[in-house]
Design a protein around this motif. Structure first.
Motif, PDB file in Angstrom:
ATOM      1  N   GLY A   1       0.822  -1.210   0.000  1.00  0.00           N
ATOM      2  CA  GLY A   1       0.000   0.000   0.000  1.00  0.00           C
ATOM      3  C   GLY A   1       0.849   1.249   0.000  1.00  0.00           C
ATOM      4  N   GLY A   2       0.349   2.249   0.696  1.00  0.00           N
ATOM      5  CA  GLY A   2       1.091   3.490   0.786  1.00  0.00           C
ATOM      6  C   GLY A   2       0.592   4.580  -0.132  1.00  0.00           C
ATOM      7  N   ASP A   3      -0.388   4.274  -0.977  1.00  0.00           N
ATOM      8  CA  ASP A   3      -0.834   5.252  -1.968  1.00  0.00           C
ATOM      9  C   ASP A   3      -2.264   5.709  -1.691  1.00  0.00           C
ATOM     10  OD1 ASP A   3      -1.852   2.723  -2.616  1.00  0.00           O
ATOM     11  OD2 ASP A   3      -2.256   3.351  -4.663  1.00  0.00           O
ATOM     12  N   GLU A   4      -2.632   6.797  -2.325  1.00  0.00           N
ATOM     13  CA  GLU A   4      -4.004   7.297  -2.366  1.00  0.00           C
ATOM     14  C   GLU A   4      -4.606   7.553  -0.983  1.00  0.00           C
ATOM     15  OE1 GLU A   4      -6.310   4.764  -4.918  1.00  0.00           O
ATOM     16  OE2 GLU A   4      -5.056   5.160  -6.652  1.00  0.00           O
ATOM     17  N   VAL A   5      -3.815   8.141  -0.098  1.00  0.00           N
ATOM     18  CA  VAL A   5      -4.358   8.569   1.198  1.00  0.00           C
ATOM     19  C   VAL A   5      -5.171   9.840   0.955  1.00  0.00           C
ATOM     20  CG1 VAL A   5      -3.815   9.309   3.529  1.00  0.00           C
ATOM     21  CG2 VAL A   5      -2.370   7.602   2.392  1.00  0.00           C
ATOM     22  N   PRO A   6      -6.475   9.852   1.264  1.00  0.00           N
ATOM     23  CA  PRO A   6      -7.294  11.037   1.001  1.00  0.00           C
ATOM     24  C   PRO A   6      -6.811  12.251   1.798  1.00  0.00           C
ATOM     25  CG  PRO A   6      -8.667   9.116   1.460  1.00  0.00           C
ATOM     26  CD  PRO A   6      -7.272   8.740   1.827  1.00  0.00           C
ATOM     27  N   ALA A   7      -6.742  13.387   1.131  1.00  0.00           N
ATOM     28  CA  ALA A   7      -6.336  14.617   1.819  1.00  0.00           C
ATOM     29  C   ALA A   7      -7.324  14.926   2.948  1.00  0.00           C
ATOM     30  CB  ALA A   7      -6.282  15.769   0.828  1.00  0.00           C
ATOM     31  N   GLY A   8      -6.796  15.246   4.107  1.00  0.00           N
ATOM     32  CA  GLY A   8      -7.644  15.618   5.243  1.00  0.00           C
ATOM     33  C   GLY A   8      -8.216  14.462   6.013  1.00  0.00           C
ATOM     34  N   ALA A   9      -7.763  13.234   5.732  1.00  0.00           N
ATOM     35  CA  ALA A   9      -8.365  12.048   6.355  1.00  0.00           C
ATOM     36  C   ALA A   9      -8.238  12.057   7.874  1.00  0.00           C
ATOM     37  CB  ALA A   9      -7.728  10.788   5.785  1.00  0.00           C
ATOM     38  N   TRP A  10      -7.145  12.641   8.412  1.00  0.00           N
ATOM     39  CA  TRP A  10      -6.921  12.578   9.858  1.00  0.00           C
ATOM     40  C   TRP A  10      -7.047  13.946  10.533  1.00  0.00           C
ATOM     41  CZ3 TRP A  10      -2.063  10.193   7.552  1.00  0.00           C
ATOM     42  CH2 TRP A  10      -2.287   8.854   7.217  1.00  0.00           C
ATOM     43  N   GLU A  11      -7.517  14.938   9.829  1.00  0.00           N
ATOM     44  CA  GLU A  11      -7.507  16.308  10.340  1.00  0.00           C
ATOM     45  C   GLU A  11      -8.248  16.454  11.676  1.00  0.00           C
ATOM     46  OE1 GLU A  11      -5.953  18.892   9.354  1.00  0.00           O
ATOM     47  OE2 GLU A  11      -5.189  18.295   7.383  1.00  0.00           O
ATOM     48  N   LYS A  12      -9.357  15.739  11.849  1.00  0.00           N
ATOM     49  CA  LYS A  12     -10.172  15.923  13.051  1.00  0.00           C
ATOM     50  C   LYS A  12     -10.119  14.731  13.997  1.00  0.00           C
ATOM     51  CE  LYS A  12     -13.345  19.122  10.751  1.00  0.00           C
ATOM     52  NZ  LYS A  12     -14.767  19.434  10.424  1.00  0.00           N
ATOM     53  N   SER A  13      -9.106  13.885  13.819  1.00  0.00           N
ATOM     54  CA  SER A  13      -8.975  12.724  14.690  1.00  0.00           C
ATOM     55  C   SER A  13      -8.385  13.144  16.032  1.00  0.00           C
ATOM     56  CB  SER A  13      -8.068  11.673  14.048  1.00  0.00           C
ATOM     57  OG  SER A  13      -7.646  10.719  14.998  1.00  0.00           O
ATOM     58  N   PRO A  14      -9.094  12.923  17.140  1.00  0.00           N
ATOM     59  CA  PRO A  14      -8.552  13.274  18.466  1.00  0.00           C
ATOM     60  C   PRO A  14      -7.254  12.543  18.768  1.00  0.00           C
ATOM     61  CG  PRO A  14     -10.913  12.879  18.597  1.00  0.00           C
ATOM     62  CD  PRO A  14     -10.489  12.435  17.241  1.00  0.00           C
ATOM     63  N   ALA A  15      -7.170  11.276  18.358  1.00  0.00           N
ATOM     64  CA  ALA A  15      -5.953  10.502  18.616  1.00  0.00           C
ATOM     65  C   ALA A  15      -4.766  11.097  17.870  1.00  0.00           C
ATOM     66  CB  ALA A  15      -6.167   9.043  18.203  1.00  0.00           C
ATOM     67  N   CYS A  16      -4.996  11.508  16.626  1.00  0.00           N
ATOM     68  CA  CYS A  16      -3.919  12.112  15.840  1.00  0.00           C
ATOM     69  C   CYS A  16      -3.512  13.459  16.414  1.00  0.00           C
ATOM     70  CB  CYS A  16      -4.354  12.264  14.385  1.00  0.00           C
ATOM     71  SG  CYS A  16      -4.512  10.692  13.505  1.00  0.00           S
ATOM     72  N   GLN A  17      -4.479  14.231  16.860  1.00  0.00           N
ATOM     73  CA  GLN A  17      -4.153  15.529  17.454  1.00  0.00           C
ATOM     74  C   GLN A  17      -3.320  15.366  18.726  1.00  0.00           C
ATOM     75  OE1 GLN A  17      -4.610  18.490  16.046  1.00  0.00           O
ATOM     76  NE2 GLN A  17      -5.391  17.312  14.300  1.00  0.00           N
ATOM     77  N   ARG A  18      -3.630  14.344  19.534  1.00  0.00           N
ATOM     78  CA  ARG A  18      -2.834  14.078  20.744  1.00  0.00           C
ATOM     79  C   ARG A  18      -1.404  13.697  20.373  1.00  0.00           C
ATOM     80  NH1 ARG A  18      -7.628  11.565  22.545  1.00  0.00           N
ATOM     81  NH2 ARG A  18      -6.813   9.507  21.944  1.00  0.00           N
ATOM     82  N   LEU A  19      -1.252  12.891  19.318  1.00  0.00           N
ATOM     83  CA  LEU A  19       0.082  12.481  18.876  1.00  0.00           C
ATOM     84  C   LEU A  19       0.885  13.697  18.415  1.00  0.00           C
ATOM     85  CD1 LEU A  19       2.097  10.211  18.222  1.00  0.00           C
ATOM     86  CD2 LEU A  19       1.053  10.063  15.950  1.00  0.00           C
ATOM     87  N   ILE A  20       0.255  14.595  17.680  1.00  0.00           N
ATOM     88  CA  ILE A  20       0.936  15.803  17.206  1.00  0.00           C
ATOM     89  C   ILE A  20       1.407  16.645  18.392  1.00  0.00           C
ATOM     90  CG2 ILE A  20       0.595  17.996  15.971  1.00  0.00           C
ATOM     91  CD1 ILE A  20      -1.286  16.462  14.069  1.00  0.00           C
ATOM     92  N   GLU A  21       0.595  16.712  19.443  1.00  0.00           N
ATOM     93  CA  GLU A  21       0.945  17.486  20.627  1.00  0.00           C
ATOM     94  C   GLU A  21       2.081  16.842  21.422  1.00  0.00           C
ATOM     95  OE1 GLU A  21      -2.643  17.767  22.835  1.00  0.00           O
ATOM     96  OE2 GLU A  21      -3.659  19.058  21.373  1.00  0.00           O
ATOM     97  N   GLN A  22       2.140  15.497  21.408  1.00  0.00           N
ATOM     98  CA  GLN A  22       3.079  14.788  22.272  1.00  0.00           C
ATOM     99  C   GLN A  22       4.405  14.444  21.595  1.00  0.00           C
ATOM    100  OE1 GLN A  22       0.835  11.378  23.510  1.00  0.00           O
ATOM    101  NE2 GLN A  22      -0.700  12.582  24.635  1.00  0.00           N
ATOM    102  N   ASP A  23       4.408  14.246  20.284  1.00  0.00           N
ATOM    103  CA  ASP A  23       5.614  13.794  19.583  1.00  0.00           C
ATOM    104  C   ASP A  23       6.269  14.981  18.882  1.00  0.00           C
ATOM    105  OD1 ASP A  23       7.514  12.657  17.799  1.00  0.00           O
ATOM    106  OD2 ASP A  23       6.437  10.750  17.836  1.00  0.00           O
ATOM    107  N   PRO A  24       7.497  15.346  19.255  1.00  0.00           N
ATOM    108  CA  PRO A  24       8.161  16.503  18.641  1.00  0.00           C
ATOM    109  C   PRO A  24       8.482  16.302  17.157  1.00  0.00           C
ATOM    110  CG  PRO A  24       9.679  15.304  20.067  1.00  0.00           C
ATOM    111  CD  PRO A  24       8.323  14.722  20.302  1.00  0.00           C
ATOM    112  N   ASN A  25       8.461  15.060  16.697  1.00  0.00           N
ATOM    113  CA  ASN A  25       8.757  14.776  15.288  1.00  0.00           C
ATOM    114  C   ASN A  25       7.523  14.889  14.388  1.00  0.00           C
ATOM    115  OD1 ASN A  25      11.556  14.119  15.701  1.00  0.00           O
ATOM    116  ND2 ASN A  25      10.865  12.180  16.604  1.00  0.00           N
TER     117      ASN A  25
END
Length: 338
Positions: A1-25
């Motif tokens: 896989g690795g292809d055709e990830v829809p733009a904006g798929a994770w924009e409103k995911s609470p889990a993803c937002q927590r990861l962005i806040e916690q992981d400096p990378n």
């Protein structure tokens, strides 16, 4: 896989937002792409395996002049990541993408839509099955694909029209280091529209034999020739050998091997010249038969051996040795045609 990830798929995911806040990378949603690939890559490496994915796994979104663009991602380069690179469509701007990725250190499996997507229609004709978004693909396309310099034989765009060779003037060429990263060639056929084994055979054969020729045969002399006239002469000779072997030896084998294959029999080409119908054929070893009474040609119909002088509607079909025929070519030879 690795292809055709829809733009904006994770924009409103609470889990993803927590990861962005916690992981400096991980600074933004787009970084989740590389976070995910990095985790997969680490897991596979721990098991003695390597990552093999579509080209997007080696690309990165970034900004330029206020616009998002895709560049080669330096993060996984030279990490033994293998990419299947399809996008070299002439006119889309990524004509050199396979070479850019290989030059950057990624292992590349050449999977070009321009030459090796076997689910594309053979030609521009309403009766030909297959897609056409990436162009049209007959057996010559995979045959004349030069793995280490495909610019040289890129003759047409996705619309089937000739391309200006100058489109490649500013494109990145394959380096010696990049060449060492080209690990293979792949032929691809997407089967969501394949409704029968016969259609599968038709789309694969004989095109896949051209893929095999480039993947496994020795690098041909014509691909290395710099002089254009000599190149065309050498290519013409090699093509003649290929189609003769194909039509006279390999297709007859395919009539019987493993129970027989429903390979595509090319239709005849026909034109009216000087009051006569002239017919040609792509592959030697097949027979051309025709009728002048409006009926469909059969294996018992008249054999074409020279220009047809009969007037009226001429129907022409090509047959293999087992009597299976191509689609019918119909030409009207009008009376009084000069």
């Amino acid at each position: 896989g690795g292809d055709e990830v829809p733009a904006g798929a994770w924009e409103k995911s609470p889990a993803c937002q927590r990861l962005i806040e916690q992981d400096p990378n991980v600074n933004e949603t787009d970084d989740l792409w590389y976070y995910y690939y990095g985790r997969i890559n680490a897991i596979l490496k721990s098991k003695g395996l390597f990552t093999s994915a579509w080209e997007e796994a080696g690309m990165r979104k970034t900004m330029r002049d206020g616009q998002k663009i895709m560049i080669v991602n330096p993060r996984f380069a030279n990490d033994n990541m293998q990419l299947h690179v399809w996008n070299n469509v002439t006119g889309w701007g990524a004509e050199d993408l396979p070479y850019r990725l290989a030059n950057a250190g990624y292992k590349v499996v050449l999977s070009p839509v321009s030459n090796n997507y076997l689910d594309l229609a053979y030609c521009i004709h309403p009766e030909e099955p297959g897609y056409y978004w990436g162009g049209f693909q007959d057996i010559d396309k995979p045959f004349y694909f030069i793995p280490f310099d495909y610019y040289k034989t890129s003759k047409e765009g996705p619309d089937g029209n000739p391309v200006d060779p100058s489109v490649f003037d500013c494109k990145e060429r394959l380096t010696d280091f990049g060449r060492s990263n080209i690990v293979g060639i792949q032929g691809l056929l997407w089967n969501e529209n394949i409704r029968s084994v016969e259609l599968l055979d038709y789309m694969l054969l004989p095109k896949i034999l051209g893929v095999a020729e480039r993947a496994w045969a020795q690098e041909p002399d014509w691909s290395l020739e710099k002089d254009q006239t000599k190149f065309e002469q050498l290519y013409s000779k090699a093509w003649s050998v290929f189609v003769n072997v194909l039509g006279k030896r390999e297709l007859p084998r395919l009539d019987y091997f493993a129970g027989g294959f429903h390979y595509r029999i090319p239709a005849a080409g026909a034109v009216v010249e000087n009051g006569k119908v002239r017919v040609n054929l792509q592959l030697p070893g097949l027979s051309i038969r025709y009728t002048t009474d409006g009926t469909e040609p059969t294996p018992q119909s008249s054999v074409y051996s020279g220009p047809i002088a009969d007037k009226g509607v001429i129907k022409i079909r090509v047959f293999n040795r087992k009597g299976r025929g191509s689609t019918t070519t119909t030409v009207e030879n009008k009376k009084g045609t000069p």
